[in-house]
Write an enzyme that holds these catalytic residues in place. Sequence first.
Site, PDB file in Angstrom:
ATOM      1  N   LYS A  42       0.820  -1.221   0.000  1.00  0.00           N
ATOM      2  CA  LYS A  42       0.000   0.000   0.000  1.00  0.00           C
ATOM      3  C   LYS A  42       0.853   1.271   0.000  1.00  0.00           C
ATOM      4  O   LYS A  42       0.561   2.210  -0.732  1.00  0.00           O
ATOM      5  CB  LYS A  42      -0.924   0.042   1.232  1.00  0.00           C
ATOM      6  CG  LYS A  42      -1.968  -1.029   1.270  1.00  0.00           C
ATOM      7  CD  LYS A  42      -2.944  -0.805   2.416  1.00  0.00           C
ATOM      8  CE  LYS A  42      -2.283  -0.872   3.787  1.00  0.00           C
ATOM      9  NZ  LYS A  42      -1.797  -2.214   4.171  1.00  0.00           N
ATOM     10  N   ARG A  54      -9.546   1.784   9.130  1.00  0.00           N
ATOM     11  CA  ARG A  54      -9.202   0.384   9.359  1.00  0.00           C
ATOM     12  C   ARG A  54     -10.277  -0.341  10.156  1.00  0.00           C
ATOM     13  O   ARG A  54     -10.146  -1.548  10.390  1.00  0.00           O
ATOM     14  CB  ARG A  54      -7.924   0.345  10.181  1.00  0.00           C
ATOM     15  CG  ARG A  54      -6.688  -0.143   9.468  1.00  0.00           C
ATOM     16  CD  ARG A  54      -5.560  -0.087  10.480  1.00  0.00           C
ATOM     17  NE  ARG A  54      -4.406  -0.851  10.128  1.00  0.00           N
ATOM     18  CZ  ARG A  54      -3.368  -0.394   9.418  1.00  0.00           C
ATOM     19  NH1 ARG A  54      -3.374   0.812   8.936  1.00  0.00           N
ATOM     20  NH2 ARG A  54      -2.350  -1.177   9.193  1.00  0.00           N
ATOM     21  N   ARG A 111      11.120  -7.341   4.362  1.00  0.00           N
ATOM     22  CA  ARG A 111      11.246  -5.925   4.734  1.00  0.00           C
ATOM     23  C   ARG A 111      11.877  -5.794   6.119  1.00  0.00           C
ATOM     24  O   ARG A 111      12.638  -4.862   6.376  1.00  0.00           O
ATOM     25  CB  ARG A 111       9.861  -5.260   4.719  1.00  0.00           C
ATOM     26  CG  ARG A 111       9.922  -3.767   5.045  1.00  0.00           C
ATOM     27  CD  ARG A 111       8.580  -3.090   4.916  1.00  0.00           C
ATOM     28  NE  ARG A 111       7.722  -3.339   6.060  1.00  0.00           N
ATOM     29  CZ  ARG A 111       6.454  -2.934   6.135  1.00  0.00           C
ATOM     30  NH1 ARG A 111       5.895  -2.326   5.121  1.00  0.00           N
ATOM     31  NH2 ARG A 111       5.745  -3.191   7.211  1.00  0.00           N
ATOM     32  N   ARG A 115      11.785  -2.585  10.936  1.00  0.00           N
ATOM     33  CA  ARG A 115      10.641  -1.994  11.641  1.00  0.00           C
ATOM     34  C   ARG A 115      10.283  -2.842  12.854  1.00  0.00           C
ATOM     35  O   ARG A 115      10.250  -4.069  12.780  1.00  0.00           O
ATOM     36  CB  ARG A 115       9.439  -1.926  10.686  1.00  0.00           C
ATOM     37  CG  ARG A 115       8.965  -0.508  10.429  1.00  0.00           C
ATOM     38  CD  ARG A 115       7.880  -0.475   9.398  1.00  0.00           C
ATOM     39  NE  ARG A 115       6.597  -0.973   9.883  1.00  0.00           N
ATOM     40  CZ  ARG A 115       5.469  -0.860   9.202  1.00  0.00           C
ATOM     41  NH1 ARG A 115       5.463  -0.277   8.010  1.00  0.00           N
ATOM     42  NH2 ARG A 115       4.348  -1.327   9.686  1.00  0.00           N
ATOM     43  N   ARG A 134      -0.778  -8.957  13.034  1.00  0.00           N
ATOM     44  CA  ARG A 134      -1.325  -7.866  12.221  1.00  0.00           C
ATOM     45  C   ARG A 134      -2.226  -8.407  11.118  1.00  0.00           C
ATOM     46  O   ARG A 134      -3.225  -7.780  10.749  1.00  0.00           O
ATOM     47  CB  ARG A 134      -0.191  -7.024  11.630  1.00  0.00           C
ATOM     48  CG  ARG A 134       0.347  -6.016  12.664  1.00  0.00           C
ATOM     49  CD  ARG A 134       1.763  -5.566  12.356  1.00  0.00           C
ATOM     50  NE  ARG A 134       1.918  -4.968  11.058  1.00  0.00           N
ATOM     51  CZ  ARG A 134       3.034  -5.039  10.327  1.00  0.00           C
ATOM     52  NH1 ARG A 134       4.082  -5.684  10.764  1.00  0.00           N
ATOM     53  NH2 ARG A 134       3.090  -4.470   9.152  1.00  0.00           N
TER      54      ARG A 134
HETATM   55  P1  ADP Z   1       0.866  -2.066   7.649  1.00  0.00           P
HETATM   56  O1  ADP Z   1      -0.155  -1.791   6.602  1.00  0.00           O
HETATM   57  O2  ADP Z   1       2.129  -2.660   7.117  1.00  0.00           O
HETATM   58  O3  ADP Z   1       0.331  -2.813   8.821  1.00  0.00           O
HETATM   59  P2  ADP Z   1       0.829   0.723   8.648  1.00  0.00           P
HETATM   60  O4  ADP Z   1       1.997   1.619   8.525  1.00  0.00           O
HETATM   61  O5  ADP Z   1      -0.385   1.066   7.858  1.00  0.00           O
HETATM   62  O6  ADP Z   1       1.393  -0.706   8.278  1.00  0.00           O
HETATM   63  O7  ADP Z   1       0.388   0.592  10.184  1.00  0.00           O
HETATM   64  C1  ADP Z   1       1.291   0.231  11.202  1.00  0.00           C
HETATM   65  C2  ADP Z   1       0.592   0.214  12.549  1.00  0.00           C
HETATM   66  O8  ADP Z   1       0.134   1.541  12.876  1.00  0.00           O
HETATM   67  C3  ADP Z   1      -0.662  -0.658  12.642  1.00  0.00           C
HETATM   68  O9  ADP Z   1      -0.358  -2.016  12.902  1.00  0.00           O
HETATM   69  C4  ADP Z   1      -1.410   0.021  13.814  1.00  0.00           C
HETATM   70  O10 ADP Z   1      -0.847  -0.333  15.050  1.00  0.00           O
HETATM   71  C5  ADP Z   1      -1.122   1.493  13.578  1.00  0.00           C
HETATM   72  N1  ADP Z   1      -2.164   2.124  12.725  1.00  0.00           N
HETATM   73  C6  ADP Z   1      -1.975   2.635  11.477  1.00  0.00           C
HETATM   74  N2  ADP Z   1      -3.129   3.108  10.972  1.00  0.00           N
HETATM   75  C7  ADP Z   1      -4.079   2.886  11.918  1.00  0.00           C
HETATM   76  C8  ADP Z   1      -5.477   3.107  12.002  1.00  0.00           C
HETATM   77  N3  ADP Z   1      -6.168   3.662  10.986  1.00  0.00           N
HETATM   78  N4  ADP Z   1      -6.132   2.752  13.135  1.00  0.00           N
HETATM   79  C9  ADP Z   1      -5.485   2.197  14.159  1.00  0.00           C
HETATM   80  N5  ADP Z   1      -4.164   1.919  14.147  1.00  0.00           N
HETATM   81  C10 ADP Z   1      -3.457   2.254  13.049  1.00  0.00           C
END
Ligand code: ADP
Length: 192
Positions: free
Chosen positions: A15, A90, A129, A135, A146
Amino acid sequence: MTARLLIIGPPGAGKGTQATQIATTFEIPAISTGDIFRANIKGQTELGKRVQQIIESGELVPDALTNEIVADRLQQDDAKNGFLLDGYPRTVDQVHALDAMLAPVNAKLDAVVLLEADTDEVVARLLNRAQLEGRADDTEEVIRHRQEVYAEQTAPLIHLFSERGILVAVDGLGTVEEVANRINTALEGVLS
Ligand code: ADP
């Protein structure tokens, strides 16, 4: 062109990479909640301190806090005429919150890009990654968690957006360029 877009898909589907590309193509800002949280963790801000543990365990940051951050970000000038949200909404609660942010300005979502990739593929990508970027939430256990959180809390949004008639599903397997071409072709079809 105004375009209010979302990109959703499982962690590891690519994404972030595609969000940057779409934002450039459609001349809109890419807004990633994950990036906002990580920048705050890095800068050790109050917000960063509040979310660090949650993110490192693969849980979701509480809706109220996440919604507030997005509402603030969408009020900035560069987002007035369009945006691409990556990683938000989300949860169903976040969808309703986003609707409530857009309603007062008579704005609506134009399209939701669903980036599809199966679990084995995305887990493999994230493990890769992990070696490159290190990370904190890319350990195998947290990656698996996740994926579960995605399946439980985020996957139901696919049906919701599909019922609204704005879902654009794109196969996330292939080179970055192949996927980018698929997305842009699909979006040009629905936005014109
Ligand atoms: P990925 O899609 O690889 O899981 P992101 O960078 O989108 O990575 O998100 C990393 C973390 O940030 C998530 O696992 C969550 O803990 C937090 N996070 C990101 N966006 C949201 C959201 N919209 N609501 C709640 N937590 C979020």
